[in-house]
Scaffold this active site. Structure first.
Site, PDB file in Angstrom:
ATOM      1  N   ASP A  15      19.964  28.107 -12.628  1.00 22.50           N
ATOM      2  CA  ASP A  15      21.202  27.412 -12.247  1.00 22.50           C
ATOM      3  C   ASP A  15      22.419  28.044 -12.926  1.00 22.50           C
ATOM      4  O   ASP A  15      22.321  28.563 -14.036  1.00 22.50           O
ATOM      5  CB  ASP A  15      21.083  25.931 -12.634  1.00 22.50           C
ATOM      6  CG  ASP A  15      22.097  25.059 -11.907  1.00 22.50           C
ATOM      7  OD1 ASP A  15      22.662  25.515 -10.892  1.00 22.50           O
ATOM      8  OD2 ASP A  15      22.320  23.920 -12.357  1.00 22.50           O
ATOM      9  N   HIS A  32      25.680  34.665  -6.907  1.00 22.71           N
ATOM     10  CA  HIS A  32      24.279  34.746  -6.450  1.00 22.71           C
ATOM     11  C   HIS A  32      23.781  36.187  -6.498  1.00 22.71           C
ATOM     12  O   HIS A  32      22.623  36.440  -6.846  1.00 22.71           O
ATOM     13  CB  HIS A  32      24.140  34.159  -5.042  1.00 22.71           C
ATOM     14  CG  HIS A  32      24.487  32.701  -4.977  1.00 22.71           C
ATOM     15  ND1 HIS A  32      23.947  31.765  -5.838  1.00 22.71           N
ATOM     16  CD2 HIS A  32      25.348  32.005  -4.175  1.00 22.71           C
ATOM     17  CE1 HIS A  32      24.438  30.565  -5.560  1.00 22.71           C
ATOM     18  NE2 HIS A  32      25.298  30.693  -4.563  1.00 22.71           N
ATOM     19  N   LEU A 126       0.988  39.728 -12.591  1.00 24.91           N
ATOM     20  CA  LEU A 126       1.848  38.537 -12.549  1.00 24.91           C
ATOM     21  C   LEU A 126       1.905  37.939 -11.147  1.00 24.91           C
ATOM     22  O   LEU A 126       2.102  38.663 -10.171  1.00 24.91           O
ATOM     23  CB  LEU A 126       3.272  38.927 -12.982  1.00 24.91           C
ATOM     24  CG  LEU A 126       4.340  37.838 -12.837  1.00 24.91           C
ATOM     25  CD1 LEU A 126       4.136  36.736 -13.870  1.00 24.91           C
ATOM     26  CD2 LEU A 126       5.744  38.415 -12.965  1.00 24.91           C
TER      27      LEU A 126
HETATM   28  C1  IPE Z   1      18.716  23.464  -8.517  1.00 23.22           C
HETATM   29  O1  IPE Z   1      20.056  23.721  -8.745  1.00 23.22           O
HETATM   30  C2  IPE Z   1      18.193  24.302  -7.382  1.00 23.22           C
HETATM   31  C3  IPE Z   1      18.087  25.736  -7.652  1.00 23.22           C
HETATM   32  C4  IPE Z   1      18.358  26.331  -8.766  1.00 23.22           C
HETATM   33  C5  IPE Z   1      17.578  26.509  -6.536  1.00 23.22           C
HETATM   34  P1  IPE Z   1      21.196  22.831  -8.066  1.00 23.22           P
HETATM   35  O2  IPE Z   1      22.483  23.440  -8.492  1.00 23.22           O
HETATM   36  O3  IPE Z   1      20.957  22.694  -6.628  1.00 23.22           O
HETATM   37  O4  IPE Z   1      20.967  21.409  -8.759  1.00 23.22           O
HETATM   38  P2  IPE Z   1      21.929  20.142  -8.857  1.00 23.22           P
HETATM   39  O5  IPE Z   1      22.518  19.922  -7.501  1.00 23.22           O
HETATM   40  O6  IPE Z   1      22.980  20.474  -9.866  1.00 23.22           O
HETATM   41  O7  IPE Z   1      21.050  19.032  -9.319  1.00 23.22           O
HETATM   42  C1  IPE Z   2      21.882  28.209  -8.649  1.00 23.10           C
HETATM   43  O1  IPE Z   2      23.223  28.350  -8.941  1.00 23.10           O
HETATM   44  C2  IPE Z   2      21.492  28.888  -7.367  1.00 23.10           C
HETATM   45  C3  IPE Z   2      21.137  27.946  -6.294  1.00 23.10           C
HETATM   46  C4  IPE Z   2      21.144  26.644  -6.364  1.00 23.10           C
HETATM   47  C5  IPE Z   2      20.774  28.534  -5.030  1.00 23.10           C
HETATM   48  P1  IPE Z   2      24.305  27.360  -8.340  1.00 23.10           P
HETATM   49  O2  IPE Z   2      24.798  27.922  -7.063  1.00 23.10           O
HETATM   50  O3  IPE Z   2      23.798  25.968  -8.275  1.00 23.10           O
HETATM   51  O4  IPE Z   2      25.439  27.473  -9.442  1.00 23.10           O
HETATM   52  P2  IPE Z   2      26.338  26.315 -10.009  1.00 23.10           P
HETATM   53  O5  IPE Z   2      25.429  25.244 -10.526  1.00 23.10           O
HETATM   54  O6  IPE Z   2      27.170  25.830  -8.863  1.00 23.10           O
HETATM   55  O7  IPE Z   2      27.126  26.957 -11.081  1.00 23.10           O
HETATM   56 MG    MG Z   3      23.821  24.408  -9.587  1.00 18.49          MG
END
Ligand code: IPE
Ligand code: IPE
Ligand code: MG
Length: 228
Positions: A15, A32, A126
């Protein structure tokens, strides 16, 4: 080299990509892209550390709520990643599995994933699991439906046969980057006794050193599984 730990399965909630980009005045999609570089480093390190299973939360069932442009961008990244890194993954004996419902993914992504799963099927290093269009609750409902259709009794062993993780050990350690302290619908059944490690680093900043430190911290945790 840090201390050896008896750790066979690490799960990661990757995240913080969006915030990483926003803080730099970039677009979330740049975050990303940068996140993929961290994936490459951590996969390599996990293999070096003899981790048997690495499960990466890549796209959740709830991430469809994001703007369509961002969703489309994220969902074509696995294809690009595999195009670039599949040869190296083959060389490193990595086996790729997908956890989640890939039927809703774009056709070209689905085909790239199927190809990678087939191509790496006989590798015994792995096991790299990509949780893609994955949700813990959705997985459990699917498992119960299949259990019912097969006429199985409701037991833990029967349920586990129908999970995406069938045959795999439960995660020993969960790492979540990005500072949030929640599961966000990840591996709900499988994480009943998993140790949690939360990092404030945003995923693109997460380093091999931090990954090693999480494994070291895990090594000194005392797991009781309800016993003494
Ligand atoms: C969790 O992150 C999903 C992934 C990392 C793929 P999110 O950014 O979607 O989670 P929330 O919405 O903050 O709970
Ligand atoms: C995690 O990073 C990737 C996915 C959920 C696909 P985020 O896109 O949720 O990044 P933040 O949480 O908005 O910073
Ligand atoms: Mg996120």
């Amino acid at each position: 080299m840090s201390q050896l730990a008896d750790i066979s399965h690490i799960a990661i909630i990757m995240d913080g990509n969006g915030r990483w980009a926003e803080r730099r005045g970039l677009s979330r999609t740049d975050g990303h892209v940068e996140g993929v570089s961290t994936v490459v480093k951590i996969v390599k390190r996990a293999a070096e550390r003899d981790v048997k299973f690495l499960t990466l939360y890549t796209f959740s069932s709830e991430n469809w709520k994001r703007p369509q442009k961002e969703v489309e961008f994220i969902l074509q990244l696995p294809k690009k990643f595999l195009f670039q890194y599949l040869p190296e993954l083959m060389k490193n004996n990595v086996k790729i599995n997908i956890l989640g419902d890939i039927r809703q993914l774009p056709y070209s992504t689905r085909e790239a994933l199927k190809h990678a799963v087939r191509k790496t099927a006989k590798n015994d290093g792995l096991q790299l699991n990509f949780a893609l269009n994955y949700g813990g609750r959705q997985e459990l409902l699917k498992a119960f439906e299949e259990m019912k259709a097969a006429g199985d009794d409701v037991t833990e062993d029967h349920l586990e046969k129908y999970l995406y993780t069938a045959g795999m050990p439960d995660p020993d350690l969960l790492i979540r980057t990005g500072g949030e302290k929640r599961l966000s619908n990840f591996l709900l059944w499988q994480m009943a006794y998993t140790e949690f490690c939360f990092s404030d680093s945003l995923w693109p900043d997460f380093s091999v050193e931090e990954f090693d430190a999480a494994i070291d911290e895990f090594a000194v945790r005392h797991r009781r599984f309800g016993g003494l």
